[in-house]
Design a protein around this motif. Structure first.
Motif, mmCIF file in Angstrom:
data_model
loop_
_atom_site.group_PDB
_atom_site.id
_atom_site.type_symbol
_atom_site.label_atom_id
_atom_site.label_comp_id
_atom_site.label_asym_id
_atom_site.label_seq_id
_atom_site.Cartn_x
_atom_site.Cartn_y
_atom_site.Cartn_z
ATOM 1 N N ASN A 209 21.345 -26.552 -109.739
ATOM 2 C CA ASN A 209 21.531 -25.637 -108.614
ATOM 3 C C ASN A 209 20.824 -26.120 -107.357
ATOM 4 O O ASN A 209 20.602 -25.356 -106.428
ATOM 5 C CB ASN A 209 21.015 -24.243 -108.991
ATOM 6 N N ALA A 210 20.466 -27.418 -107.323
ATOM 7 C CA ALA A 210 19.680 -27.931 -106.207
ATOM 8 C C ALA A 210 20.456 -27.915 -104.897
ATOM 9 O O ALA A 210 19.917 -27.542 -103.850
ATOM 10 C CB ALA A 210 19.197 -29.350 -106.515
ATOM 11 N N PHE A 211 21.728 -28.300 -104.930
ATOM 12 C CA PHE A 211 22.493 -28.469 -103.700
ATOM 13 C C PHE A 211 23.648 -27.486 -103.559
ATOM 14 O O PHE A 211 24.165 -27.304 -102.459
ATOM 15 C CB PHE A 211 23.032 -29.902 -103.625
ATOM 16 N N VAL A 212 24.076 -26.902 -104.664
ATOM 17 C CA VAL A 212 25.182 -25.942 -104.625
ATOM 18 C C VAL A 212 24.838 -24.751 -105.518
ATOM 19 O O VAL A 212 23.939 -24.822 -106.357
ATOM 20 C CB VAL A 212 26.508 -26.581 -105.106
ATOM 21 N N ASP A 213 25.554 -23.676 -105.316
ATOM 22 C CA ASP A 213 25.428 -22.490 -106.161
ATOM 23 C C ASP A 213 25.993 -22.835 -107.546
ATOM 24 O O ASP A 213 27.177 -23.177 -107.673
ATOM 25 C CB ASP A 213 26.204 -21.338 -105.521
ATOM 26 N N SER A 214 25.168 -22.770 -108.577
ATOM 27 C CA SER A 214 25.617 -23.145 -109.922
ATOM 28 C C SER A 214 26.733 -22.241 -110.435
ATOM 29 O O SER A 214 27.471 -22.618 -111.353
ATOM 30 C CB SER A 214 24.441 -23.129 -110.905
ATOM 31 N N GLN B 67 21.852 -22.180 -91.331
ATOM 32 C CA GLN B 67 20.468 -21.777 -91.569
ATOM 33 C C GLN B 67 20.291 -21.265 -92.995
ATOM 34 O O GLN B 67 19.292 -21.574 -93.660
ATOM 35 C CB GLN B 67 20.059 -20.691 -90.568
ATOM 36 N N THR B 68 21.260 -20.507 -93.486
ATOM 37 C CA THR B 68 21.198 -20.009 -94.865
ATOM 38 C C THR B 68 21.180 -21.170 -95.849
ATOM 39 O O THR B 68 20.381 -21.193 -96.793
ATOM 40 C CB THR B 68 22.395 -19.085 -95.161
ATOM 41 N N TYR B 69 22.062 -22.131 -95.625
ATOM 42 C CA TYR B 69 22.115 -23.278 -96.532
ATOM 43 C C TYR B 69 20.853 -24.123 -96.418
ATOM 44 O O TYR B 69 20.371 -24.658 -97.411
ATOM 45 C CB TYR B 69 23.334 -24.141 -96.246
ATOM 46 N N ARG B 70 20.294 -24.244 -95.213
ATOM 47 C CA ARG B 70 19.077 -25.035 -95.020
ATOM 48 C C ARG B 70 17.941 -24.466 -95.878
ATOM 49 O O ARG B 70 17.216 -25.211 -96.528
ATOM 50 C CB ARG B 70 18.703 -25.037 -93.546
ATOM 51 N N GLU B 71 17.781 -23.163 -95.867
ATOM 52 C CA GLU B 71 16.718 -22.553 -96.661
ATOM 53 C C GLU B 71 17.022 -22.641 -98.151
ATOM 54 O O GLU B 71 16.108 -22.802 -98.969
ATOM 55 C CB GLU B 71 16.518 -21.097 -96.223
ATOM 56 N N PHE B 72 18.295 -22.523 -98.519
ATOM 57 C CA PHE B 72 18.694 -22.672 -99.917
ATOM 58 C C PHE B 72 18.438 -24.093 -100.400
ATOM 59 O O PHE B 72 18.008 -24.328 -101.532
ATOM 60 C CB PHE B 72 20.185 -22.335 -100.035
ATOM 61 N N LEU B 73 18.668 -25.070 -99.531
ATOM 62 C CA LEU B 73 18.599 -26.476 -99.897
ATOM 63 C C LEU B 73 17.191 -26.986 -100.163
ATOM 64 O O LEU B 73 16.980 -27.803 -101.067
ATOM 65 C CB LEU B 73 19.232 -27.303 -98.768
ATOM 66 N N MET B 74 16.212 -26.537 -99.373
ATOM 67 C CA MET B 74 14.921 -27.214 -99.346
ATOM 68 C C MET B 74 14.200 -27.200 -100.690
ATOM 69 O O MET B 74 13.552 -28.195 -101.059
ATOM 70 C CB MET B 74 14.026 -26.609 -98.275
ATOM 71 N N ALA B 75 14.310 -26.137 -101.470
ATOM 72 C CA ALA B 75 13.663 -26.132 -102.787
ATOM 73 C C ALA B 75 14.241 -27.233 -103.661
ATOM 74 O O ALA B 75 13.514 -27.900 -104.419
ATOM 75 C CB ALA B 75 13.839 -24.772 -103.463
ATOM 76 N N GLY B 76 15.557 -27.475 -103.549
ATOM 77 C CA GLY B 76 16.185 -28.553 -104.302
ATOM 78 C C GLY B 76 15.714 -29.924 -103.860
ATOM 79 O O GLY B 76 15.458 -30.810 -104.685
ATOM 80 N N ILE B 77 15.557 -30.122 -102.551
ATOM 81 C CA ILE B 77 15.060 -31.400 -102.035
ATOM 82 C C ILE B 77 13.624 -31.630 -102.470
ATOM 83 O O ILE B 77 13.245 -32.742 -102.865
ATOM 84 C CB ILE B 77 15.164 -31.442 -100.504
ATOM 85 N N PHE B 78 12.808 -30.588 -102.410
ATOM 86 C CA PHE B 78 11.410 -30.711 -102.862
ATOM 87 C C PHE B 78 11.360 -31.123 -104.335
ATOM 88 O O PHE B 78 10.597 -32.007 -104.721
ATOM 89 C CB PHE B 78 10.663 -29.386 -102.684
ATOM 90 N N ALA B 79 12.172 -30.459 -105.166
ATOM 91 C CA ALA B 79 12.180 -30.762 -106.597
ATOM 92 C C ALA B 79 12.685 -32.171 -106.849
ATOM 93 O O ALA B 79 12.150 -32.894 -107.701
ATOM 94 C CB ALA B 79 13.036 -29.739 -107.351
ATOM 95 N N GLN B 80 13.715 -32.572 -106.128
ATOM 96 C CA GLN B 80 14.229 -33.930 -106.285
ATOM 97 C C GLN B 80 13.160 -34.963 -105.912
ATOM 98 O O GLN B 80 13.005 -35.983 -106.579
ATOM 99 C CB GLN B 80 15.470 -34.128 -105.417
ATOM 100 N N THR B 81 12.410 -34.688 -104.868
ATOM 101 C CA THR B 81 11.378 -35.620 -104.417
ATOM 102 C C THR B 81 10.299 -35.815 -105.468
ATOM 103 O O THR B 81 9.891 -36.946 -105.753
ATOM 104 C CB THR B 81 10.750 -35.106 -103.110
ATOM 105 N N VAL B 82 9.815 -34.712 -106.065
ATOM 106 C CA VAL B 82 8.732 -34.843 -107.045
ATOM 107 C C VAL B 82 9.207 -35.496 -108.334
ATOM 108 O O VAL B 82 8.444 -36.205 -109.002
ATOM 109 C CB VAL B 82 8.066 -33.478 -107.350
ATOM 110 N N THR B 83 10.480 -35.284 -108.699
ATOM 111 C CA THR B 83 10.961 -35.898 -109.940
ATOM 112 C C THR B 83 11.319 -37.368 -109.752
ATOM 113 O O THR B 83 11.193 -38.156 -110.683
ATOM 114 C CB THR B 83 12.182 -35.140 -110.493
#
Length: 266
Positions: free
Chosen positions: A188-193, A56-72
């Motif tokens: 930092n989209a998918f992993v902790d930078s 669940q922690t990773y799911r919430e961390f991940l979604m901002a990266g997926i959103f950004a990847q989608t728009v770019t």
């Protein structure tokens, strides 16, 4: 005002075209949904963020990266659309009409922004279904999505420049994607930078993509407990840095794209 009117007319033309070819929108949805499922259920329990291996922690961390990847990734569509118009000679027809030269590109990028917004809404609903949640008020959540769309719109002008530069729509699609993969994965989209090798960590911390992801996470309330924010200035002030990066990219590449269009249509 006439430039804006011309741009809106051409944006409507592109939206009608998308409506008549709905598979373009459909295929644009499949990839981000696949990334959500892949990273959440395949890698979610093995990637540690903020000292936790919780899915669940990773799911919430991940979604901002997926959103950004989608728009770019919409950049490739913008480039391919403009390259297709150039290839078919449609731009030559527009030249014969009494319209602002930059309206052709602005109309295209505005139409792509509408499509990206719809894709983002659907993706957010899918994310909610698999358990993603925000922990801030609605104003901050909307601001987070606004920053994502601003980044996507800025990147669409990179796609416009690529579409004007290459000779075929196929080349525009390839040229619009090949540089996006390292940009999105060295971030930092998918992993902790903080866990990246030193060179890649510095690149990720100053990456405009990473900056917007970090800003969205803060505005969504999705930073994991115990997460250590990097010391780099864009990571410490991600909202301001995200706006600055997006505006800079937008102004720079819009200027180049309009200049390129005028030469191509001159």
């Amino acid at each position: 005002m006439s430039t804006m009117t011309d741009s809106l007319v051409l944006a409507r033309r592109n939206l009608i075209r998308m409506k008549r070819i709905p598979e373009v929108v459909l295929f644009g949805l499949i990839q981000p949904i696949m990334f959500v499922v892949l990273f959440t259920y395949v890698f979610g329990g093995s990637i540690q963020v903020g000292g936790s291996l919780s899915q669940q922690t990773y799911r919430e961390f991940l979604m901002a990266g997926i959103f950004a990847q989608t728009v770019t990734f919409a950049t490739a569509g913008a480039g391919a659309g403009i390259a297709d118009d150039m290839h078919k000679g449609l731009i030559d027809r527009f030249r014969s009409l009494p319209m602002a030269r930059g309206a052709v590109l602005t109309g295209r990028t505005l139409a792509d922004l509408v499509q990206t917004t719809l894709t983002l809404i659907v993706l957010a609903l899918v994310a909610l279904l698999i358990g993603w949640r925000t922990h801030e008020n609605i104003g901050k959540v909307v601001a987070g999505f606004a920053l994502l769309l601003l980044l996507g719109y800025a990147f669409s002008w990179i796609g416009a420049l690529i579409g004007l530069t290459v000779r075929t729509p196929e080349a525009a699609t390839s040229g619009g994607l090949i540089w996006l993969f390292p940009l999105t994965f060295i971030s930092n989209a998918f992993v902790d930078s903080n866990k990246l090798p030193t060179v890649f960590r510095h690149i990720a911390e100053w990456n405009p993509f990473s900056t917007t992801v970090q800003a969205a996470r803060e505005l969504f309330g999705n930073l994991p407990p115990g997460f250590k924010t990097p010391d780099a200035w864009p990571m410490q002030h991600p909202i301001i840095a995200s706006v600055l990066w997006s505006v800079l990219i937008l102004v720079f590449f819009r200027t180049l794209a309009v200049r390129k269009y005028r030469k191509a249509a001159g």
